[in-house]
Scaffold this motif. Structure first.
Motif, short mmCIF file in Angstrom:
data_model
loop_
_atom_site.label_atom_id
_atom_site.label_comp_id
_atom_site.label_asym_id
_atom_site.label_seq_id
_atom_site.Cartn_x
_atom_site.Cartn_y
_atom_site.Cartn_z
N THR A 1 40.16 48.34 42.28
CA THR A 1 40.73 47.70 41.05
C THR A 1 41.74 49.38 41.05
O THR A 1 41.64 50.16 41.68
CB THR A 1 39.70 47.65 40.41
N VAL B 1 41.69 46.06 36.64
CA VAL B 1 41.46 45.20 37.11
C VAL B 1 42.37 45.46 38.94
O VAL B 1 42.55 45.96 39.20
CB VAL B 1 43.17 44.40 36.45
N PRO C 1 43.57 38.07 35.97
CA PRO C 1 43.40 38.86 36.92
C PRO C 1 41.89 38.84 36.94
O PRO C 1 41.42 37.73 36.96
CB PRO C 1 43.27 39.90 35.49
N LYS D 1 38.66 41.47 37.81
CA LYS D 1 38.00 42.40 37.44
C LYS D 1 36.92 42.61 38.19
O LYS D 1 36.25 42.21 39.10
CB LYS D 1 37.89 41.55 36.22
#
Length: 135
Positions: A22, A27, A74, A76
């Motif tokens: 991330t 994200v 997105p 995560k």
């Protein structure tokens, strides 16, 4: 991009999003989707019976020639994702695979990847007959 519904042999590969995948916002960093789909493609061809080590020892390697990618939503940290891979087309010199990254039924990322074979001198070569037969 090719329609995965038309694919007779869709490969499913699970991925979990780790912290290292991330960005500062939690994200998935955009380049990491390419890593996710690479792992899935490698697993797909391995399960079909393609021994990439034996190919390399024989002087031929797979090379990605083109990627068309769409970032749809997105993903995560700690998401459980599925990468679907299927053969879109094959010719004497190239192989195109469709790939879809999903979280449940939510589409996250979609790509079309064209790969070719290269010899030890870096020149493109025809796909070996045994590869075309596997696909």
């Amino acid at each position: 991009m090719a329609n995965e519904a038309d694919a007779p042999h869709k490969h499913i590969f699970p991925i979990r999003v780790y912290y290292e995948d991330t960005d500062m916002g939690g994200v998935v960093y955009h380049a990491n989707y390419l890593k996710f789909i690479e792992r899935a493609r490698s697993d797909y061809v391995r399960r079909l019976g393609n021994d990439q080590n034996a190919m390399r020892d024989g002087g031929i390697v797979w090379v990605v020639r083109r990627i068309e990618a769409d970032y749809v939503a997105p993903a995560k940290f700690d998401d459980e994702l599925i990468v679907e891979t299927w053969l879109s087309s094959i010719s004497g010199v190239r192989l195109t695979m469709g790939q879809l990254v999903k979280r449940g039924e939510t589409e996250i990322f979609r790509a079309s990847v064209t790969a070719v074979c290269m010899n030890a001198q870096g020149k493109p070569v025809r796909l070996p007959a045994e590869i075309r037969a596997l696909m």
